[in-house]
Write a protein that holds these residues in place. Structure first.
Motif, mmCIF file in Angstrom:
data_model
loop_
_atom_site.group_PDB
_atom_site.id
_atom_site.type_symbol
_atom_site.label_atom_id
_atom_site.label_comp_id
_atom_site.label_asym_id
_atom_site.label_seq_id
_atom_site.Cartn_x
_atom_site.Cartn_y
_atom_site.Cartn_z
ATOM 1 N N ARG A 49 0.833 -1.201 0.000
ATOM 2 C CA ARG A 49 0.000 0.000 0.000
ATOM 3 C C ARG A 49 0.869 1.253 0.000
ATOM 4 O O ARG A 49 0.643 2.187 -0.772
ATOM 5 N N ILE A 50 1.849 1.264 0.897
ATOM 6 C CA ILE A 50 2.740 2.424 1.014
ATOM 7 C C ILE A 50 3.513 2.637 -0.283
ATOM 8 O O ILE A 50 3.664 3.757 -0.763
ATOM 9 N N HIS A 51 3.988 1.538 -0.837
ATOM 10 C CA HIS A 51 4.778 1.588 -2.068
ATOM 11 C C HIS A 51 3.911 1.886 -3.290
ATOM 12 O O HIS A 51 4.407 2.339 -4.323
ATOM 13 N N GLN A 52 2.609 1.633 -3.172
ATOM 14 C CA GLN A 52 1.644 1.820 -4.260
ATOM 15 C C GLN A 52 2.050 1.006 -5.499
ATOM 16 O O GLN A 52 2.060 1.514 -6.627
ATOM 17 N N SER A 53 2.351 -0.246 -5.254
ATOM 18 C CA SER A 53 2.778 -1.140 -6.335
ATOM 19 C C SER A 53 1.631 -1.370 -7.317
ATOM 20 O O SER A 53 0.508 -1.663 -6.922
ATOM 21 N N LYS A 54 1.943 -1.260 -8.596
ATOM 22 C CA LYS A 54 0.940 -1.448 -9.641
ATOM 23 C C LYS A 54 1.127 -2.767 -10.401
ATOM 24 O O LYS A 54 0.186 -3.298 -10.967
ATOM 25 N N LYS A 55 2.332 -3.298 -10.398
ATOM 26 C CA LYS A 55 2.626 -4.557 -11.104
ATOM 27 C C LYS A 55 3.491 -5.412 -10.171
ATOM 28 O O LYS A 55 4.569 -4.987 -9.751
ATOM 29 N N ILE A 56 3.012 -6.607 -9.871
ATOM 30 C CA ILE A 56 3.676 -7.456 -8.879
ATOM 31 C C ILE A 56 3.924 -8.837 -9.470
ATOM 32 O O ILE A 56 3.040 -9.423 -10.094
ATOM 33 N N LEU A 57 5.120 -9.347 -9.249
ATOM 34 C CA LEU A 57 5.446 -10.723 -9.624
ATOM 35 C C LEU A 57 5.507 -11.562 -8.358
ATOM 36 O O LEU A 57 6.192 -11.198 -7.392
ATOM 37 N N GLU A 58 4.804 -12.686 -8.365
ATOM 38 C CA GLU A 58 4.836 -13.615 -7.234
ATOM 39 C C GLU A 58 5.452 -14.930 -7.687
ATOM 40 O O GLU A 58 4.974 -15.547 -8.642
ATOM 41 N N VAL A 59 6.500 -15.341 -7.008
ATOM 42 C CA VAL A 59 7.138 -16.623 -7.288
ATOM 43 C C VAL A 59 6.617 -17.626 -6.258
ATOM 44 O O VAL A 59 7.060 -17.648 -5.114
ATOM 45 N N GLY A 60 5.651 -18.435 -6.653
ATOM 46 C CA GLY A 60 5.033 -19.402 -5.741
ATOM 47 C C GLY A 60 3.587 -19.055 -5.458
ATOM 48 O O GLY A 60 3.274 -18.390 -4.477
ATOM 49 N N THR A 61 2.688 -19.510 -6.310
ATOM 50 C CA THR A 61 1.263 -19.203 -6.161
ATOM 51 C C THR A 61 0.609 -20.005 -5.042
ATOM 52 O O THR A 61 -0.240 -19.487 -4.311
ATOM 53 N N ALA A 62 0.992 -21.281 -4.937
ATOM 54 C CA ALA A 62 0.285 -22.246 -4.077
ATOM 55 C C ALA A 62 -1.190 -22.262 -4.503
ATOM 56 O O ALA A 62 -1.483 -22.485 -5.655
ATOM 57 N N ILE A 63 -2.106 -21.943 -3.591
ATOM 58 C CA ILE A 63 -3.535 -21.987 -3.937
ATOM 59 C C ILE A 63 -4.081 -20.605 -4.312
ATOM 60 O O ILE A 63 -5.283 -20.422 -4.439
ATOM 61 N N GLY A 64 -3.191 -19.626 -4.452
ATOM 62 C CA GLY A 64 -3.617 -18.294 -4.874
ATOM 63 C C GLY A 64 -3.961 -17.339 -3.750
ATOM 64 O O GLY A 64 -4.450 -16.231 -3.997
ATOM 65 N N TYR A 65 -3.686 -17.732 -2.515
ATOM 66 C CA TYR A 65 -4.081 -16.921 -1.367
ATOM 67 C C TYR A 65 -3.405 -15.550 -1.368
ATOM 68 O O TYR A 65 -4.075 -14.509 -1.306
ATOM 69 N N SER A 66 -2.081 -15.533 -1.465
ATOM 70 C CA SER A 66 -1.361 -14.260 -1.425
ATOM 71 C C SER A 66 -1.712 -13.394 -2.626
ATOM 72 O O SER A 66 -1.885 -12.173 -2.499
ATOM 73 N N ALA A 67 -1.805 -14.008 -3.790
ATOM 74 C CA ALA A 67 -2.137 -13.247 -5.002
ATOM 75 C C ALA A 67 -3.499 -12.573 -4.865
ATOM 76 O O ALA A 67 -3.669 -11.392 -5.209
ATOM 77 N N LEU A 68 -4.473 -13.311 -4.348
ATOM 78 C CA LEU A 68 -5.810 -12.741 -4.188
ATOM 79 C C LEU A 68 -5.845 -11.696 -3.080
ATOM 80 O O LEU A 68 -6.567 -10.695 -3.204
ATOM 81 N N ARG A 69 -5.082 -11.908 -2.029
ATOM 82 C CA ARG A 69 -5.013 -10.881 -0.974
ATOM 83 C C ARG A 69 -4.416 -9.594 -1.528
ATOM 84 O O ARG A 69 -4.879 -8.488 -1.214
ATOM 85 N N MET A 70 -3.373 -9.724 -2.356
ATOM 86 C CA MET A 70 -2.765 -8.533 -2.965
ATOM 87 C C MET A 70 -3.740 -7.842 -3.907
ATOM 88 O O MET A 70 -3.863 -6.611 -3.906
#
Length: 216
Positions: A49-70
């Motif tokens: 939020r602070i960084h105001q990231s607009k494009k994020i790469l995630e290495v390791g989806t698993a079940i998609g939890y972190s990606a969906l939280r982001m």
């Protein structure tokens, strides 16, 4: 690491998640799928939020939890995420398909050590989140940091590995070898000439690495 009482106190202060996320947390617990601990992911989301990231790469989806939280936290962000495990991919697709933020996520199927060409076309990234095979953290970092924007940051989870990085005696040889690799990665990362890094003792240990400046 925080003592157990403080750990539960902090988790008790965290706001309730939407039903899909609590369902995913239950699924992860039932099926022994490692997802980011609550205090750790809340810390990461606040940094994004602070960084105001607009494009994020995630290495390791698993079940998609972190990606969906982001995606849920950053409604304008696009997340590119990589996973190789077929069973977890199936679950991730199902959960992402049910989310109103699913269109923000691009899922790349394959080993993160082998799909650089697919990721390259999506770059640059404002943030990279590494949460896959711990023994390969250094390789993941080296492969993908070149696609980070000049003022980007890299977040790495599990760098304290249940506090075992500070233990002198570990019975299991397999665990001992993994802890050694994580410890070596931590020292390498903390002394990286191109990044300023801090390790936060939240969740399972979160490393935040920020570029020192534009690439020369």
């Amino acid at each position: 690491m925080l003592n157990e009482k403080l750990h539960f106190y902090i988790e008790g202060l965290i706001s309730a998640r939407i039903p899909l996320f609590t369902e995913m947390e239950s699924y992860a617990k039932k099926h022994n799928v490692p997802i980011m601990e609550l205090a750790g992911i809340e810390t990461m989301l606040q940094l994004l939020r602070i960084h105001q990231s607009k494009k994020i790469l995630e290495v390791g989806t698993a079940i998609g939890y972190s990606a969906l939280r982001m995606a849920n936290t950053l409604s304008k962000a696009q997340i590119v995420t990589i996973e190789r495990d077929k069973e977890r991919l199936h679950a991730a697709k199902e959960f992402i398909g049910r989310s109103e933020n699913g269109e923000q996520i691009t899922l790349i199927e394959g080993d993160a050590l082998e799909v650089e060409d697919l990721v390259q076309g999506q770059a640059p990234f404002d943030a990279i989140f590494i949460d896959a095979a711990k023994g390969q953290y250094k390789k993941f970092f080296e492969i993908y940091e070149k696609y980070l924007s000049h003022d980007g940051m890299i977040i790495t989870d599990n760098v304290l590995f249940k506090g075992l990085v500070a233990e002198q005696e570990i019975e299991s040889k397999r665990t001992r070898n993994l802890v050694k690799k994580i410890d070596e990665f931590n020292h390498w990362l903390m002394n990286h000439p191109d990044y300023n890094t801090v390790i936060l003792p939240v969740g399972d240990g979160v490393a935040i690495s920020k570029r020192r400046g534009e690439r020369k």
